[in-house]
Design an enzyme around this catalytic site. Structure first.
Site: not given
Length: 208
Positions: A83, A186, A188
């Protein structure tokens, strides 16, 4: 459990907990730190980030991390930016004010090109634009985005792009220069596709 250790750089501007959980779930050992010795002993440096570019660069310099990342990346150590961490890899950004970045992948950071779209938030698919095996299996898969600025990099460094609306110009969401990779989304927070891509990227940069 992988024998690789990921050094998550703690400079006060990162989404550390969710990144740690994703990497730990993939079997990697993780070290969240701003200690140079601790990070130097890891296999991969991961640069997370949320917030504004100038404040993040100021924090990196304040914690003596900017030159540490630059020196290690240029020496061949794998570096992954997520990001805002991807945008910090660029030469410069005009977010809020002109600010020099880490200069590890050529390019500049600017606003989204569509004036009607101020933010790119939510799930969107990535179009893979290179034959890099770290990305090819993720072509067409959806990932979670939350940003209003984009990294404009030369085509030779772009591995994936996205479009907010049909017919709109594509913008880079994945960049790579040898041992250095940036992901605008992102991984994650992107469930199974994100975790799988993160694992492929880490293994890919470690073999660079």
């Amino acid at each position: 459990m992988s024998n690789r250790t990921i050094g998550i750089i703690d400079y006060g501007a990162g989404n550390l907990a969710s990144v740690w959980r994703a990497l730990h779930g993939l079997g990697y050992r993780c070290r969240i730190s701003r200690d140079r010795d601790v990070l130097a002993a890891t296999d991969v440096l991961l640069l997370p980030g949320v917030g504004a570019f100038p404040a993040a660069m100021q924090a990196l310099h304040h914690h003596d991390m900017a030159d540490f990342v630059q020196v290690n990346a240029r020496a061949g150590k794998p570096v992954v930016g997520i990001c805002l961490g991807m945008q910090l890899l660029a030469d410069t950004s005009d977010e809020i004010r002109p600010t020099a970045g880490l200069g590890l992948i050529p390019g500049t950071v600017g606003e989204l090109s569509d004036p009607a779209t101020k933010w790119h938030i939510g799930w969107n698919s990535m179009e893979v634009t290179s034959d890099d095996p770290a990305f090819t299996s993720s072509d067409g898969l959806s990932f979670y985005f939350n940003h209003s600025f984009v990294f404009h990099a030369p085509a030779e460094y772009v591995s994936g792009v996205a479009r907010i609306t049909q017919g709109q110009d594509a913008f880079p969401v994945a960049v790579r220069r040898n041992n250095i990779v940036g992901l605008q989304f992102h991984p994650e927070k992107s469930q199974t596709p994100g975790r799988q891509l993160l694992g492929h990227v880490i293994e890919g940069v470690c073999r660079a």
